[in-house]
Every structure is written in structure tokens, then in C-alpha cells.
Write an enzyme that holds these catalytic residues in place. Structure first.
Site, PDB file in Angstrom:
ATOM      1  N   HIS A  49      53.744 -50.926   6.533  1.00 27.30           N
ATOM      2  CA  HIS A  49      52.559 -50.793   5.664  1.00 27.30           C
ATOM      3  C   HIS A  49      51.669 -52.030   5.666  1.00 27.30           C
ATOM      4  O   HIS A  49      51.091 -52.397   4.619  1.00 27.30           O
ATOM      5  CB  HIS A  49      52.984 -50.455   4.220  1.00 27.30           C
ATOM      6  N   CYS A  50      51.585 -52.700   6.810  1.00 26.82           N
ATOM      7  CA  CYS A  50      50.696 -53.871   6.963  1.00 26.82           C
ATOM      8  C   CYS A  50      51.018 -54.977   5.957  1.00 26.82           C
ATOM      9  O   CYS A  50      50.127 -55.736   5.564  1.00 26.82           O
ATOM     10  CB  CYS A  50      49.215 -53.491   6.827  1.00 26.82           C
ATOM     11  N   ALA A  51      52.263 -55.029   5.486  1.00 24.10           N
ATOM     12  CA  ALA A  51      52.640 -56.082   4.522  1.00 24.10           C
ATOM     13  C   ALA A  51      53.903 -56.786   5.042  1.00 24.10           C
ATOM     14  O   ALA A  51      54.975 -56.660   4.445  1.00 24.10           O
ATOM     15  CB  ALA A  51      52.851 -55.472   3.140  1.00 24.10           C
TER      16      ALA A  51
END
Ligand SMILES: Cc1ncc(COP(=O)(O)O)c(C=O)c1O
Length: 379
Positions: free
Chosen positions: A337-339
Site C-alpha cells: 500500500h505504498c507505505a
């Protein structure tokens, strides 16, 4: 019909009237807004300014020039971060952040700025005290997400804003996961810069977003070009919003966003939030009964938005997401999730987590279908 539980990426469906606006708007007002004096261009410009006004109301901003239209939250975050930081500046941010905050900051940190990354608690909450302790004389900016896009944990924005204000530091909030579900008052929360995504809980079309600025600090030119006025000037105008809005707007997207904002005003953020938290509570209660499921984030619903991440024993998150999609027609997101820093802190690299993210149109039946599918996968 697909059961859509991926609203933190982008909301679906949109309010019915948004589709109507998208279908009709290009025909009746499909001119270039602000670029001519004819009726169609004036109407298009009027729609843009109405939307700008509705965004000022949404976040209690005091003037129209404080809202800059962008193409998404990423665009707004880059505009803010690269537009205000200078070599030698220090920035405080967190492990919770999305790559749209981390990547520009980490890029600048390679040579120009220094960065302090605050770790969240095990439940996914940033402590305002940790932020306060990290402040240095050369700190220019505190950049924190309104809510984690992985854990759904709502951050103590007002307390962090107070600290930023008392220490005379700029405060940037990535509001991608809170706008539309949590009331935001930029003045009361001492927010200097706020990046908003128009296509998530604000329920507008993709390609929409905005940056709010308190006007405390000038932002460097982002892109230079036509603004529809002052054409003889060899340089970009210095007045906002024109300084930062060169080129043709995503007029159609902005028109759809206006309709979505009307829907939110009518339904009220309070009711949208209550409904999402009711579904979240139900989801958590049912998932807790499944021993193979591990849940992440706090169970204190006063500190949550409608996002729940989980892992399923014996499966990677991508496997679960693919099975849900192919066998049950349920859309969720697996992966990181791009984290990336948060997943490193949680120990969930490389398998990632299955993220269920709720929207204004989800129902109890959607939750039941998801729980049924998870139980089927296990059995
Ligand atoms: C917390 C957070 N910040 C920023 C973004 C980027 O938003 P956009 O897709 O509008 O650029 C996202 C998107 O998922 C997000 O969840």
C-alpha cells in the site's frame, strides 16, 4: 456485481449524480475555463470557482486563493514539499507516511535537508510528545498523515498542530484518508498546508485533488505557463491560485467533485463517519472470531477511519486478494500500500497485508460476503 472494499485507493461507486455531471458537463460547458470571455468558458470557470468555494467550506479555510487545484494528493504533496523546503531545513515526519510524502522527502534528504522519522506506537498512533522532542531550531516542516492508509489510525492532528504553532513550524497534513469522513478545520488545527485527494472519500472522479495553504510561507512555482490572464508578463504571476495553477484544469473532474461535495454536505460527514464505523465495528468483531486472522491497528474506534488490514495464516496478502477477486468478486488490496516504512515496522514485508477499506456505499451484506469468503478460503 463486484463487492468493492478498496475505497482507500479510490472510492467506488461515486454518488449517482456524479455520473450524471460527468455525462452532461462536457456538452454544456466543455470550454476552456478562464481562457475566454464567451458563455461556455465563463460557465466552466464558474463551476471551478464554485468547487473551490465548497472546498474552503469543507476545511474551514478563509479565502478562495488558499485552495490550489491539483491532479491528486501526490501532486499537492510534491507541490508543498518541494515548494517550501530549502537546503539546510530539517523536517519531521513519520513511519506511517505514504510514498507520496516519503519519496519527495527522502529524495531531498539525499543532499539538501535532514529528516527525522517518528515511529508510531504498536497500535499505529504518533505521539505528539515525540514530535515535540524532535523539533530543532532548523526544523521548517512537520509532515504527518491525517490517518494511516494501512492501519486506519486517526492521528492527533489538532495536538500536533498546536505544537507546530507554538514552536512556529509549518504543519503539513496529508489528508488523503480523512477528508470526507472526519471534520477538518484548518485554522483550529493550525494546519499550514493540507493535501487532499478528490477521488477517495470525497467521492469525486480520479484526476482531482487540491492543496490548501495558510499563505504563511510562499510556495515556489510548480509548473509555469498560461493562467488565462496577465499574458504579457514574461514570468508566472505571483498571485494565488494562478501562480500554482498553470495549464488547463481537469475541468470535468472538478465538476464531478463539486457534485460529490454537494452529496457529502447533504448526507453530512457525521453520518458518513457513523456508518463507516458501524461497518468497521462489525467487520472487526467477526474477524476476531477467526483464529487464522491477525488484525492490525487499534480497536479504539474513536481513533479509526474505515480501513482494516489483516493477514491470513498460510497465505500472502496478494494470494488472498487474488482469490477474493477471482472466486468471490470481492475487490480488496493486498501488498504494501505504498507505505514501506510502516510495513517494515510491523514486520509485514514482503507479504504485505490484505486491506479492507470501506466507503459511503458499503453495506452489512458486503461485510458478510467478505467474512463468508475468508472462511471459505480457510476451509
Ligand atoms: C495516505 C495517502 N497519501 C497519499 C495518497 C496519494 O493519493 P493520490 O492517489 O490522490 O495521489 C494516498 C493514496 O492511496 C494515501 O493513502
Amino acid at each position: 456485481m463486484t463487492i468493492y472494499l478498496d475505497n482507500a485507493a479510490t472510492s467506488h461507486p461515486k454518488p449517482p449524480k456524479v455520473y450524471e455531471t460527468l455525462a452532461s458537463c462536457l456538452q454544456v460547458a466543455g470550454a476552456n475555463p478562464g481562457r475566454a470571455g464567451h458563455k461556455m468558458a465563463r460557465l466552466a470557470q464558474q463551476i471551478i470557482e464554485n468547487t473551490r468555494f465548497k472546498l474552503t467550506k469543507l476545511i474551514s479555510a478563509s479565502s478562495l486563493e488558499q485552495i490550489i487545484f491539483t491532479f491528486n494528493a501526490t501532486d499537492a504533496l510534491n507541490m508543498a514539499i518541494k515548494g517550501i523546503l530549502e537546503p539546510g531545513d530539517h523536517v519531521i515526519t513519520s513511519y506511517l507516511e505514504h510514498n507520496s510524502v516519503l519519496r519527495p522527502l527522502q529524495n531531498l534528504a539525499q543532499k539538501q535537508i535532514t529528516l527525522t522519522l517518528i515511529k508510531p506506537s504498536a497500535e499505529g498512533l504518533i505521539s505528539p510528545k515525540d514530535i515535540e522532542k524532535a523539533i530543532r531550531p532548523e526544523t521548517k516542516l512537520i509532515a504527518i498523515t491525517g490517518a494511516s492508509n494501512v492501519l486506519g489510525t486517526l492521528q492527533p492532528i489538532e495536538e500536533i498542530g498546536d505544537i507546530a504553532h507554538q514552536n512556529n513550524k509549518l504543519f503539513l497534513v496529508d489528508a488523503s484518508q480523512v477528508l470526507g469522513v472526519i471534520p477538518i478545520d484548518v485554522e483550529q488545527m493550525h494546519i499550514d498546508l493540507l493535501a487532499g485527494s478528490g477521488h477517495k472519500a470525497l467521492m469525486g472522479p480520479p484526476g482531482t485533488g487540491f492543496l490548501y495553504t495558510s499563505l504563511k510561507n510562499p510556495i515556489k512555482n510548480w509548473r509555469e505557463g498560461g493562467t488565462g490572464g496577465d499574458s504579457l508578463s514574461p514570468l508566472q504571476p505571483t498571485n494565488l491560485p494562478h501562480q500554482l495553477e498553470a495549464g488547463t484544469h481537469n475541468f470535468l473532474g472538478i465538476a464531478g467533485l463539486e457534485t460529490a461535495l454537494d452529496f457529502i454536505e447533504e448526507k453530512t460527514i457525521k453520518k458518513i463517519k457513523e456508518q463507516e464505523l458501524f461497518l468497521l465495528e462489525n467487520l472487526i468483531a467477526k474477524l476476531k472470531e477467526i483464529p487464522e486472522v491477525t488484525l492490525y491497528g487499534t480497536f479504539d474506534l474513536t481513533k479509526r477511519v474505515g480501513v482494516q488490514s489483516l493477514s491470513l495464516k498460510g497465505y500472502s496478502s496478494d494470494e488472498v486478494a487474488t482469490i477474493l477477486d477471482e472466486h468471490f468478486d470481492i475487490a480488496v488490496r493486498g501488498g504494501l500500500h505504498c507505505a514501506p516504512l510502516l510495513h517494515q515496522a510491523l514486520g509485514t514485508v514482503p507479504n504485505g497485508l490484505v486491506r479492507v477499506s470501506l466507503g459511503a456505499f458499503n453495506t452489512l451484506e458486503d461485510i458478510e460476503a467478505f467474512i463468508f469468503a475468508i472462511k471459505e478460503i480457510i476451509s
